[in-house]
Motif scaffolding. Structure first.
Motif, PDB file in Angstrom:
ATOM      1  N   THR A  26       0.727  -1.089  -0.104  1.00  0.00           N
ATOM      2  CA  THR A  26      -0.004   0.228  -0.032  1.00  0.00           C
ATOM      3  C   THR A  26       0.729   1.270  -0.062  1.00  0.00           C
ATOM      4  OG1 THR A  26      -1.693  -1.182   1.271  1.00  0.00           O
ATOM      5  CG2 THR A  26      -1.825   1.249   1.113  1.00  0.00           C
ATOM      6  N   GLN A  27       2.114   1.210   0.828  1.00  0.00           N
ATOM      7  CA  GLN A  27       2.883   2.375   0.718  1.00  0.00           C
ATOM      8  C   GLN A  27       3.382   2.668  -0.652  1.00  0.00           C
ATOM      9  OE1 GLN A  27       2.550   4.459   3.448  1.00  0.00           O
ATOM     10  NE2 GLN A  27       1.324   2.903   3.982  1.00  0.00           N
TER      11      GLN A  27
ATOM     12  N   MET B 202       1.910   2.661  -3.268  1.00  0.00           N
ATOM     13  CA  MET B 202       1.144   3.523  -4.002  1.00  0.00           C
ATOM     14  C   MET B 202       1.402   5.106  -3.948  1.00  0.00           C
ATOM     15  SD  MET B 202      -2.685   1.735  -3.996  1.00  0.00           S
ATOM     16  CE  MET B 202      -3.027   1.355  -2.584  1.00  0.00           C
ATOM     17  N   PHE B 203       2.062   5.262  -2.792  1.00  0.00           N
ATOM     18  CA  PHE B 203       2.442   6.898  -2.569  1.00  0.00           C
ATOM     19  C   PHE B 203       3.857   7.065  -2.843  1.00  0.00           C
ATOM     20  CE2 PHE B 203      -1.280   5.694   0.225  1.00  0.00           C
ATOM     21  CZ  PHE B 203      -1.968   6.898  -0.105  1.00  0.00           C
TER      22      PHE B 203
ATOM     23  N   LEU C 102      -4.009  14.211   2.250  1.00  0.00           N
ATOM     24  CA  LEU C 102      -3.953  12.821   2.454  1.00  0.00           C
ATOM     25  C   LEU C 102      -3.897  11.913   1.220  1.00  0.00           C
ATOM     26  CD1 LEU C 102      -6.478  12.468   5.584  1.00  0.00           C
ATOM     27  CD2 LEU C 102      -4.016  11.951   5.776  1.00  0.00           C
ATOM     28  N   GLY C 103      -4.537  12.261   0.197  1.00  0.00           N
ATOM     29  CA  GLY C 103      -4.664  11.581  -0.893  1.00  0.00           C
ATOM     30  C   GLY C 103      -3.271  11.455  -1.722  1.00  0.00           C
ATOM     31  N   GLU C 104      -2.731  12.714  -1.475  1.00  0.00           N
ATOM     32  CA  GLU C 104      -1.374  12.747  -2.012  1.00  0.00           C
ATOM     33  C   GLU C 104      -0.343  11.769  -1.187  1.00  0.00           C
ATOM     34  OE1 GLU C 104      -0.110  16.624  -2.647  1.00  0.00           O
ATOM     35  OE2 GLU C 104      -2.001  17.212  -3.959  1.00  0.00           O
ATOM     36  N   LEU C 105      -0.145  12.155   0.045  1.00  0.00           N
ATOM     37  CA  LEU C 105       0.981  11.750   0.726  1.00  0.00           C
ATOM     38  C   LEU C 105       0.772  10.496   1.531  1.00  0.00           C
ATOM     39  CD1 LEU C 105       2.069  15.042   2.104  1.00  0.00           C
ATOM     40  CD2 LEU C 105       2.787  13.964   0.191  1.00  0.00           C
ATOM     41  N   GLY C 106      -0.567   9.939   1.689  1.00  0.00           N
ATOM     42  CA  GLY C 106      -0.974   8.991   2.577  1.00  0.00           C
ATOM     43  C   GLY C 106      -0.914   9.341   3.980  1.00  0.00           C
TER      44      GLY C 106
ATOM     45  N   LEU D  97      -5.988   6.351  -0.366  1.00  0.00           N
ATOM     46  CA  LEU D  97      -6.217   6.687   0.631  1.00  0.00           C
ATOM     47  C   LEU D  97      -7.033   5.714   1.751  1.00  0.00           C
ATOM     48  CD1 LEU D  97      -5.884   8.617   3.434  1.00  0.00           C
ATOM     49  CD2 LEU D  97      -7.668   9.725   2.302  1.00  0.00           C
TER      50      LEU D  97
END
Lengths: 215, 215
Positions: free
Chosen positions: A130-131, A133-134, B40-44, B124
DNA sequence: GGAATGTCTTGACAGATGTCAAGGGCGGGC
DNA sequence: GCCCGCCCTTGACATCTGTCAAGACATTCC
């Protein structure tokens, strides 16, 4: 399949012709990685610090930078290490299964067993995936392992289809995706304390396999 | 289904009988949450800091603690907010689908579209769901949303079975698990830049639906 | 035995983070 | 016109983080 057994070297290492030194270096690397895996499995990627990892060893925190270039290399090395055995886990089942039904049962049982026993390892894998993805830097490792897992599921599903004497009706990627979804869902419930998660994974994975081949 | 529309209050709020003040409070909360969702959507989850969130607004970082008790409440509020529309996304499709095949096509198309458009929101969600495997405090929210997503998929699958005139051969939980696996896999590849991810999701979700009902 | 190399510890650094107390400014109510 | 309460800012705190330089200890080799 790409090579996975020996994670890429990055830190300055002993001369590669000096066998015993290289070996000791690798052994210690492995020990540290195992300690790191314990912490990572408990806390996850984000919450794990190098000091926390070192705290589980007999060494101080500085030693990690002697054996690993930085945190990313350490974690990447760890995840690869933990998946080494994972990607061939079901191959012996393939050899021993006498019939299609037999294979389905053995596979479902093995899947359930690893969920129960290697819980932390699996959740660490999902965390890292999951990480990725970022964080682009994690993707090569994740893609590599993912491909191997897909190949492993493919071997199972293909062999099942052969034993059944019928063609598959889904792609390799799709077979992997649906099994992975089932496994991840059950893993989450298992971790949350759901007693039914394991029996459910067992029953539903055995049920899913026949659905992937033509009738 | 449990209530989701209004995330649980925790911070000291204006007197609940003073409508206009309550409204203004809620509006500002929503604005801040939207800004937070962007970050949050960008960085997680892990990489997002309160200062980073505030930086995307016209306010300073202290304001977040005026509207949210702590970081966890903020993030929980955000994820619930972002999933509000998500959990009823396919209900209009159910009403408009004329046939089973029609439904399968519409559903596959809608699934693919939201993957393309709401990419960051979905990743996210997967991030928070994975973090909940490590942090118990996140689980109630995750379990709640998960149940609603499962219910949504159930409505689609059940309606498909009705239109087909045949019974389902999987449980609700299993239907959700396999679709989720397919979606997550394709989302990851889509984010990694795989151009085939969207068409694959479209084709394979349309293919998966019929497999869940008896022949 | 002494030098050189490998292994590990210590302590510090610079930066980031969640949290909160103190206070400023503004608007509405008396 | 003055005061009070809401909204927001500022600045500070304690803590944690990855990283690394300097050096101590051990081991190996001549």
């Amino acid at each position: 399949m790409t090579q996975l057994a020996s994670p890429s070297p990055s830190v300055d290492r002993p001369d590669r012709f000096d066998r015993s030194r290289v070996d000791r270096f690798e052994v210690r690397r492995g020990e540290l990685a195992d300690a790191a895996l314990e912490t990572l499995g408990e806390l996850g990627y984000a919450r794990t610090s190098l000091r926390e990892i070192a705290h589980k060893t007999e060494f101080s925190h500085g030693v990690l930078h002697y054996y690993f270039r930085d945190k990313n290399e350490l974690i990447t090395y760890c995840v690869r290490r933990s998946k080494e055995h994972c990607v061939t886990r079901y191959d012996e089942i393939l050899a021993s299964a006498a019939s299609a039904d037999d294979l389905a049962e053995l596979f479902a049982e093995a899947l359930t067993e690893t969920m129960r026993v290697d819980t932390s390892t699996h959740r660490l894998w999902y965390d890292m995936r999951t990480q990725a993805m970022f964080e682009e830097g994690l993707r090569p490792t994740v893609v590599d392992i993912d491909r191997q897992l897909e190949a492993m599921i493919s071997r199972v599903v293909n062999h099942y289809a052969v034993l059944r004497g019928r063609p598959l009706r889904v792609s390799q990627a799709m077979a992997y995706a649906v099994f992975d979804g089932l496994f991840e869902t059950c893993l989450m419930r298992h971790i949350a304390g759901d007693e039914c998660a394991a029996p459910r994974l067992r029953a539903e994975s055995a049920q899913l396999l026949p659905m992937l081949v033509a009738d």
